[in-house]
Design a protein around this motif. Sequence first.
Motif, mmCIF file in Angstrom:
data_model
loop_
_atom_site.group_PDB
_atom_site.id
_atom_site.type_symbol
_atom_site.label_atom_id
_atom_site.label_comp_id
_atom_site.label_asym_id
_atom_site.label_seq_id
_atom_site.Cartn_x
_atom_site.Cartn_y
_atom_site.Cartn_z
ATOM 1 N N ALA A 8 0.831 -1.207 0.000
ATOM 2 C CA ALA A 8 0.000 0.000 0.000
ATOM 3 C C ALA A 8 0.865 1.256 0.000
ATOM 4 O O ALA A 8 0.576 2.220 -0.709
ATOM 5 C CB ALA A 8 -0.940 -0.002 1.207
ATOM 6 N N ALA A 16 -3.061 5.342 3.659
ATOM 7 C CA ALA A 16 -3.142 3.899 3.888
ATOM 8 C C ALA A 16 -3.640 3.705 5.321
ATOM 9 O O ALA A 16 -3.222 4.419 6.231
ATOM 10 C CB ALA A 16 -1.785 3.245 3.712
ATOM 11 N N ASP A 37 -5.951 1.539 0.764
ATOM 12 C CA ASP A 37 -5.099 2.599 0.229
ATOM 13 C C ASP A 37 -5.933 3.500 -0.668
ATOM 14 O O ASP A 37 -7.108 3.257 -0.893
ATOM 15 C CB ASP A 37 -3.887 2.012 -0.510
ATOM 16 C CG ASP A 37 -4.278 1.107 -1.666
ATOM 17 O OD1 ASP A 37 -5.129 1.502 -2.487
ATOM 18 O OD2 ASP A 37 -3.727 -0.003 -1.760
ATOM 19 N N SER A 78 -10.385 3.805 -4.174
ATOM 20 C CA SER A 78 -9.577 3.215 -3.112
ATOM 21 C C SER A 78 -9.688 1.690 -3.185
ATOM 22 O O SER A 78 -10.652 1.152 -3.723
ATOM 23 C CB SER A 78 -10.029 3.719 -1.737
ATOM 24 O OG SER A 78 -11.350 3.302 -1.456
#
Length: 88
Positions: A8, A16, A37, A78
């Motif tokens: 990440a 993250a 992330d 994400s």
Amino acid sequence: MSELIGDAILHALPPASLRLTRRRTPSGGTLRIEVTDGGPRSGLQTESPVAPDEHGRGLMIVRALSTGHGTRTEQDGSATWWAELATS
């Protein structure tokens, strides 16, 4: 856990975040690790060449050690990578 967090940080946009959840079962339990992330980084460049024997095995290690693993992508881009480990 370090493989998911490291990926990440190295390969995705911030922020993250880490989430740990433990579920008890009659035979022990499960630890679920989730790392979210900001989504894929475009144009990722490493500062120096990396020896292939030092990188590229992270998800293979996660697969070998976990009882389940996967990823999900949200509408905002994400991504959450997760793995479950058996506990006693």
